[in-house]
Design a protein around this motif. Structure first.
Motif, mmCIF file in Angstrom:
data_model
loop_
_atom_site.group_PDB
_atom_site.id
_atom_site.type_symbol
_atom_site.label_atom_id
_atom_site.label_comp_id
_atom_site.label_asym_id
_atom_site.label_seq_id
_atom_site.Cartn_x
_atom_site.Cartn_y
_atom_site.Cartn_z
ATOM 1 N N ILE A 70 51.174 -30.603 88.155
ATOM 2 C CA ILE A 70 52.600 -30.738 87.538
ATOM 3 C C ILE A 70 52.780 -30.209 86.502
ATOM 4 N N VAL A 71 51.437 -30.304 85.686
ATOM 5 C CA VAL A 71 51.609 -29.249 84.413
ATOM 6 C C VAL A 71 51.504 -27.891 84.663
ATOM 7 N N ILE A 72 50.820 -27.352 85.787
ATOM 8 C CA ILE A 72 51.024 -25.953 86.016
ATOM 9 C C ILE A 72 52.229 -25.641 86.418
ATOM 10 N N ALA A 73 52.950 -26.408 87.335
ATOM 11 C CA ALA A 73 54.456 -26.166 87.755
ATOM 12 C C ALA A 73 55.280 -25.946 86.227
ATOM 13 N N VAL A 74 55.008 -26.961 85.548
ATOM 14 C CA VAL A 74 55.965 -26.716 84.327
ATOM 15 C C VAL A 74 55.836 -25.598 83.452
ATOM 16 N N LEU A 75 54.437 -25.205 83.238
ATOM 17 C CA LEU A 75 54.184 -23.923 82.656
ATOM 18 C C LEU A 75 54.674 -22.721 83.497
ATOM 19 N N PHE A 76 54.589 -22.812 84.530
ATOM 20 C CA PHE A 76 55.150 -21.774 85.537
ATOM 21 C C PHE A 76 56.633 -21.523 85.097
ATOM 22 N N VAL A 77 57.068 -22.657 85.138
ATOM 23 C CA VAL A 77 58.861 -22.524 85.199
ATOM 24 C C VAL A 77 59.222 -22.139 83.657
ATOM 25 N N LEU A 78 58.356 -22.768 82.379
ATOM 26 C CA LEU A 78 58.641 -22.227 81.239
ATOM 27 C C LEU A 78 58.174 -20.814 81.012
ATOM 28 N N SER A 79 57.185 -20.104 81.569
ATOM 29 C CA SER A 79 56.989 -18.673 81.348
ATOM 30 C C SER A 79 57.959 -18.024 82.043
ATOM 31 N N GLY A 80 58.855 -18.439 82.753
ATOM 32 C CA GLY A 80 60.119 -17.660 83.261
ATOM 33 C C GLY A 80 61.330 -17.684 82.371
ATOM 34 N N ILE A 81 61.404 -18.562 81.554
ATOM 35 C CA ILE A 81 62.275 -18.629 80.473
ATOM 36 C C ILE A 81 62.505 -17.475 79.542
ATOM 37 N N VAL A 82 63.527 -16.959 79.301
ATOM 38 C CA VAL A 82 63.565 -15.748 78.307
ATOM 39 C C VAL A 82 64.801 -15.911 77.652
ATOM 40 N N THR A 83 64.733 -15.921 76.376
ATOM 41 C CA THR A 83 65.836 -16.080 75.330
ATOM 42 C C THR A 83 66.179 -14.495 74.736
ATOM 43 N N VAL A 84 67.489 -14.182 74.710
ATOM 44 C CA VAL A 84 67.935 -12.788 74.450
ATOM 45 C C VAL A 84 68.892 -13.528 73.254
ATOM 46 N N GLN A 85 68.313 -12.434 72.259
ATOM 47 C CA GLN A 85 69.171 -12.743 70.913
ATOM 48 C C GLN A 85 70.465 -11.878 71.015
ATOM 49 N N GLN A 86 71.437 -12.410 70.344
ATOM 50 C CA GLN A 86 72.917 -11.712 70.238
ATOM 51 C C GLN A 86 72.603 -10.549 69.685
ATOM 52 N N GLY A 87 73.478 -9.587 70.183
ATOM 53 C CA GLY A 87 73.142 -8.080 69.693
ATOM 54 C C GLY A 87 72.287 -7.434 70.654
ATOM 55 N N TYR A 88 71.795 -7.745 71.412
ATOM 56 C CA TYR A 88 70.634 -7.124 72.115
ATOM 57 C C TYR A 88 70.899 -7.543 73.631
ATOM 58 N N ILE A 89 70.195 -6.616 74.550
ATOM 59 C CA ILE A 89 70.239 -6.728 75.747
ATOM 60 C C ILE A 89 68.771 -6.238 76.401
ATOM 61 N N SER A 90 68.195 -6.981 77.175
ATOM 62 C CA SER A 90 66.824 -7.013 77.546
ATOM 63 C C SER A 90 66.758 -6.040 78.905
#
Length: 311
Positions: free
Chosen positions: A9-29
């Motif tokens: 479960i911990v590995i699955a949560v870490l895997f999901v969290l590693s796929g979350i990306v936040t892009v700041q306003q004014g930028y495009i990744s």
């Protein structure tokens, strides 16, 4: 407790969290997968495939500025130093535009170097066709020329030139001093011309005023002389008329007309004494002197009567 299940479960949560990306306003990744472009991520919360998709770069869609300082040479070999400010931005937020911005240059440093050198080259080529005296008055023309020449190039890079401000244009110290002397000489020439015009106007007005004053004085003197002559003529007419009437009355009274001459003589002496104001007047008051004076007056009257009869 099954520790293996918890670890999973911990590995699955870490895997999901590693796929979350936040892009700041004014930028495009920009996202790549196995080194190849895949997609873009816009501002906010985004999901990527962990360990496969990578954030290649972040493209700023905000306006950016850079200050430029460079030198150019005019057609008459004068060094001109420019200080300017460049304002630019990404053309739009479309995917193709972002791809060009992300992959056209290796880094931001290479982009800035190419951008600055391109603008400097355009300004130098324009200034090279102009003379030193023209450059100071060509700020707007230089900016418009650069915008026309560079917009197409920037478009291929995914950028757009918003504004170019030329804040300062200077020359070598020797040229600045010579320009100052030229301006000072022009100002002195203009001042001398203005002073000459003012002096000419003053002299002209003074001459006109003096001429008018002379004309007025001459006209007044003429009128005064005319009036004096008329007054003398009228006085003589009245004297002659009075003497004629007095002589006629004396004849009617059987009296000698010499009484009139005697009266005129005494009146003259009286006027001499009354209006002499202390001046010394010598008169022959003897009987012989009076008789001589009477004879002269009678002779003058006789001459006047003879001339009147001839007419």
């Amino acid at each position: 407790m099954d520790y293996g299940f918890i670890a999973l479960i911990v590995i699955a949560v870490l895997f999901v969290l590693s796929g979350i990306v936040t892009v700041q306003q004014g930028y495009i990744s920009v996202i790549t997968m196995f080194g190849k472009y895949r997609r873009i991520m816009r501002p906010g919360l985004n999901i990527k495939i962990p360990f496969l998709e990578k954030v290649y770069s972040r493209v700023s869609i905000q306006n950016r500025s850079v200050e430029l300082e460079f030198q150019a040479v005019t057609i008459d070999q004068a060094n001109v130093y420019f200080k300017s400010m460049l304002l630019y931005s990404v053309m739009n937020e479309e995917e193709e535009t972002v791809k060009r911005v992300a992959f056209k240059f290796m880094s931001e440093r290479e982009l800035m170097q190419a951008l600055v050198r391109t603008i400097e080259g355009n300004i130098r080529s324009y200034v090279a066709t102009r003379r030193q005296a023209e450059v100071l008055g060509l700020r707007r023309e230089i900016v418009e020329y650069v915008k026309v020449e560079i917009d197409q190039t920037l478009e291929t890079w995914g950028y757009h030139l918003l504004d170019l401000q030329i804040n300062d244009i200077t020359f070598d110290q020797a040229i600045i001093e010579s320009m100052s002397r030229v301006v000072a000489s022009h100002n002195m020439k203009a001042a001398a011309e203005n002073e000459g015009q003012a002096l000419l106007i003053t002299k002209t007005r003074a001459a006109e005023a003096e001429g008018n004053a002379i004309k007025i004085a001459a006209e007044a003197e003429r009128q005064a002389a005319q009036l004096r002559g008329q007054g003398v003529a009228l006085f003589r007419q009245e004297v002659a008329k009075g003497m004629s009437e007095a002589a006629e009355e004396l004849k009617q009274a059987n009296l000698d007309t010499n009484v009139i001459l005697f009266s005129m003589w005494t009146e003259a002496v009286k006027n001499f004494a009354e209006y002499g104001k202390g001046n010394v007047i010598f008169l022959d008051g003897s009987p012989d002197g009076m008789q001589n004076t009477m004879q002269r007056i009678m002779g003058m009257m006789q001459m006047g009567n003879n001339s009147h009869e001839k007419r």
